[in-house]
Write a protein that holds these residues in place. Structure first.
Motif, short mmCIF file in Angstrom:
data_model
loop_
_atom_site.label_atom_id
_atom_site.label_comp_id
_atom_site.label_asym_id
_atom_site.label_seq_id
_atom_site.Cartn_x
_atom_site.Cartn_y
_atom_site.Cartn_z
N PRO A 49 0.82 -1.23 0.00
CA PRO A 49 0.00 0.00 0.00
C PRO A 49 0.85 1.27 0.00
CG PRO A 49 -0.91 -1.60 1.53
CD PRO A 49 0.40 -2.16 1.07
N ARG A 78 0.22 4.01 -2.96
CA ARG A 78 -0.20 5.39 -2.70
C ARG A 78 0.69 6.39 -3.43
NH1 ARG A 78 -0.27 3.31 2.71
NH2 ARG A 78 -2.41 2.85 3.38
N VAL A 116 -5.39 -0.35 -2.46
CA VAL A 116 -4.95 0.06 -1.12
C VAL A 116 -6.09 -0.12 -0.12
CG1 VAL A 116 -4.30 2.06 0.30
CG2 VAL A 116 -3.17 1.66 -1.91
N GLN A 175 -6.81 -3.49 1.11
CA GLN A 175 -5.82 -4.02 2.06
C GLN A 175 -5.87 -3.29 3.41
OE1 GLN A 175 -1.79 -4.72 0.47
NE2 GLN A 175 -2.57 -4.34 -1.59
N ASP A 180 -6.87 7.61 2.98
CA ASP A 180 -7.03 6.90 1.71
C ASP A 180 -8.39 7.18 1.08
OD1 ASP A 180 -4.51 5.78 1.83
OD2 ASP A 180 -5.20 3.94 2.80
#
Length: 547
Positions: A408, A412, A434, A437, A449
């Motif tokens: 992740p 990102r 992402v 997860q 996120d």
């Protein structure tokens, strides 16, 4: 005829058969006296005389039978044998030609039960030689058919199995387009000798003509494993189109097998790698194109032969290694020597061109090396981002993501880079991965996120989906979400998106949804229109439980 039983094979003694020949001769002669037109009895007399060693008398009887019926194949075939036996090759061959013209080659099957071993061998040798002579001088369809007839005689005379004749006849059938019949002959050879190179490669070429990829590849690889030196010239002798197709199929098979091998570490790794090495060596001898040399290099690396792999790369592509795929292999070898920075540079170029190929190469690298590579690639990506060199940074971030198996952290970073490049769809895919997860992530990380995904959705005019992401972020950690919103897209702009979506739900009389969106929108910004909408929701939907 009962007293002259069929022969079980070449090893059976002719003497055993000839013991009953006198009795058979007497019986057949009696039948012939009773009916002089009985040609079956006349032929039986001739067979008995032959078994008794009276070839000349048998010959005379057969000539009488022939004078009565000049087109009777069994008589012609018997006469041909007797002429060959006496050394009259030309006469014997003319008789065989007549049998061929009549088209009844099956007449030899019962006759071979009568012939003695040495005479059967004589017939086999003569017919084999005649077929070769015909094929050497001419290659028209009529010549091929005549050769096939002689070869069929030779095979029958052998007792049903004559390897050389079966192989030649199969090729003749192939040239005539009778591919299934050709396969039948190749199968007959392989039944006796499963490692016969000519039969394996010959059948492989027939499957190639039939466009049966799996079968063609399987046969030719089996042949290469037995004797590559015989198979490679045969492939090179094919027409350009056929040669290109079979090498393409072999390369596809080899790469698929190697990919599976390095990904799964199959228990039969050592044996499989040996087979792949044979295939790779053959391919670089057949073709000079870069993919063959790349494949050979990959097999050497998989075998742990790093020095040989480096040497071959330099010989095939030169010291500069301008080819991106070749440079990527050099990078893998550099990693083996702990030159991570140089490796990351080459692999980042491949990352932008072919992620699948990069993923394959990363299987050659152990977990610790991959982790180090991902860190170095991400660091270099960060440097390039600061310099606004987004396109180049993307290659490094992709390398970091693949090397880390979609960590992740690196996804990102790549999503942020993609956003700068306005490749919003790809960035959304990374953020979706992402979020999937999120199992062990903190509430703060999750909120950030969702905000990032919301911002991206706004960029592609997906306001409602964006609003859902921001609401999710506010539910997880309001202070973090508000801080993220201030950094982009800004509270005022986002409030307008909330207002637009809330008004739509209000008009559709989805009052509960409109109320929730309005409430969270007012947490972001004290927008006057949102306040008015909240008042209208209270007044016009007072009968609904929305607060």
């Amino acid at each position: 005829r009962i007293l002259l039983p069929p022969r079980s094979g070449p090893s059976e003694s002719p003497a055993g058969l000839s013991e009953d020949a006198p009795g058979v001769y007497q019986l057949a002669s009696l039948l012939l006296e009773l009916d002089t037109s009985d040609e079956a009895s006349r032929i039986l007399c001739a067979d008995a005389l032959y078994q008794m060693g009276h070839a000349e008398e048998a010959h005379k009887l057969l000539l009488v039978a022939l004078s009565r019926n000049s087109q009777q194949s069994p008589i012609l075939a018997r006469l041909a044998l007797l002429q060959l036996k006496k050394g009259f090759m030309y006469d014997g061959n003319q008789l065989l030609k007549k049998v061929i013209r009549i088209g009844d080659t099956s007449c030899l099957l019962p006759i071979m039960d009568i012939f003695k071993d040495e005479d059967r061998k004589l017939m086999q040798t003569h017919c084999h030689f005649r077929a070769l002579t015909i094929l050497k001088n001419k290659q028209e369809d009529a010549d091929l058919k005549e050769a096939i007839a002689y070869l069929s005689f030779a095979i029958i005379a052998s007792g049903g199995y004559a390897e050389d004749c079966l192989l030649i006849r199969a090729r003749c059938y192939g040239h005539l387009g009778q591919k299934k019949t050709a396969i039948f002959d190749f199968n007959a050879v392989l039944k006796e000798d499963p490692r016969n190179v000519q039969a394996l490669s010959g059948r492989g070429f027939i499957y190639l003509a039939l466009k049966q990829q799996k079968e063609a590849v399987q046969d030719l690889i089996s042949a290469l494993k037995v004797e590559a030196g015989a198979v490679i010239p045969a492939i090179l002798a094919l027409r350009h189109e056929a040669q290109g197709l079979i090498t393409q199929w072999l390369l596809q098979h080899g790469r698929a097998a190697l990919t599976e091998l390095v990904a799964t570490e199959d228990l039969s790794k050592e044996e499989t790698l040996g087979d792949l090495l044979v295939l790779a060596k053959a391919l670089i001898k057949i073709g000079r194109d870069a993919p063959y040399h790349i494949f050979y290099t990959d097999v050497l690396i998989a075998n742990g032969k790093y020095g040989e792999a480096l040497k071959h790369l330099q010989e095939a592509f030169g010291c500069c290694l301008a080819d991106d795929f070749a440079s990527a292999r050099l990078a893998v070898l550099q990693l083996k020597r702990r030159n991570v920075t140089a490796a990351a540079r080459s692999l980042s170029v491949l990352a932008k061109r072919d992620e699948r190929e990069l993923g394959f190469l990363l299987n050659f690298i152990d977990a610790k090396q991959r982790q180090h590579l991902a860190q170095v690639a991400a660091q270099q990506g960060n440097v390039l981002i600061k310099e606004h060199r987004y396109e180049k940074a993307l290659g490094y971030y992709t390398l970091a993501a693949l090397a880390s198996k979609d960590s992740p952290r690196y996804l990102r970073q790549r999503a942020a880079c993609l956003m700068h490049l306005k490749r919003y769809d790809k960035a959304l895919q990374d953020l979706e991965e992402v979020i999937q997860q999120h199992g062990r992530s903190s509430l703060q990380t999750r909120a950030e996120d969702h905000c990032s995904k919301g911002h991206l959705l706004l960029s592609v005019a997906e306001e409602e989906a964006a609003v859902k992401q921001y609401i999710e972020a506010l539910k997880l950690d309001e202070s973090v979400a508000l801080c993220s919103i201030m950094n982009g897209p800004g509270s005022e702009m986002l409030a307008k998106a909330f207002l637009k979506v809330a008004q739509y739900h209000f008009e559709m009389q989805h009052y509960e949804e409109a109320w929730e969106i309005t409430a969270y929108g007012l947490k972001i910004d004290k927008n006057a229109e949102l306040k008015k909408l909240k008042t209208r929701l209270k007044r016009e939907a007072s009968s609904c439980s929305i607060h």
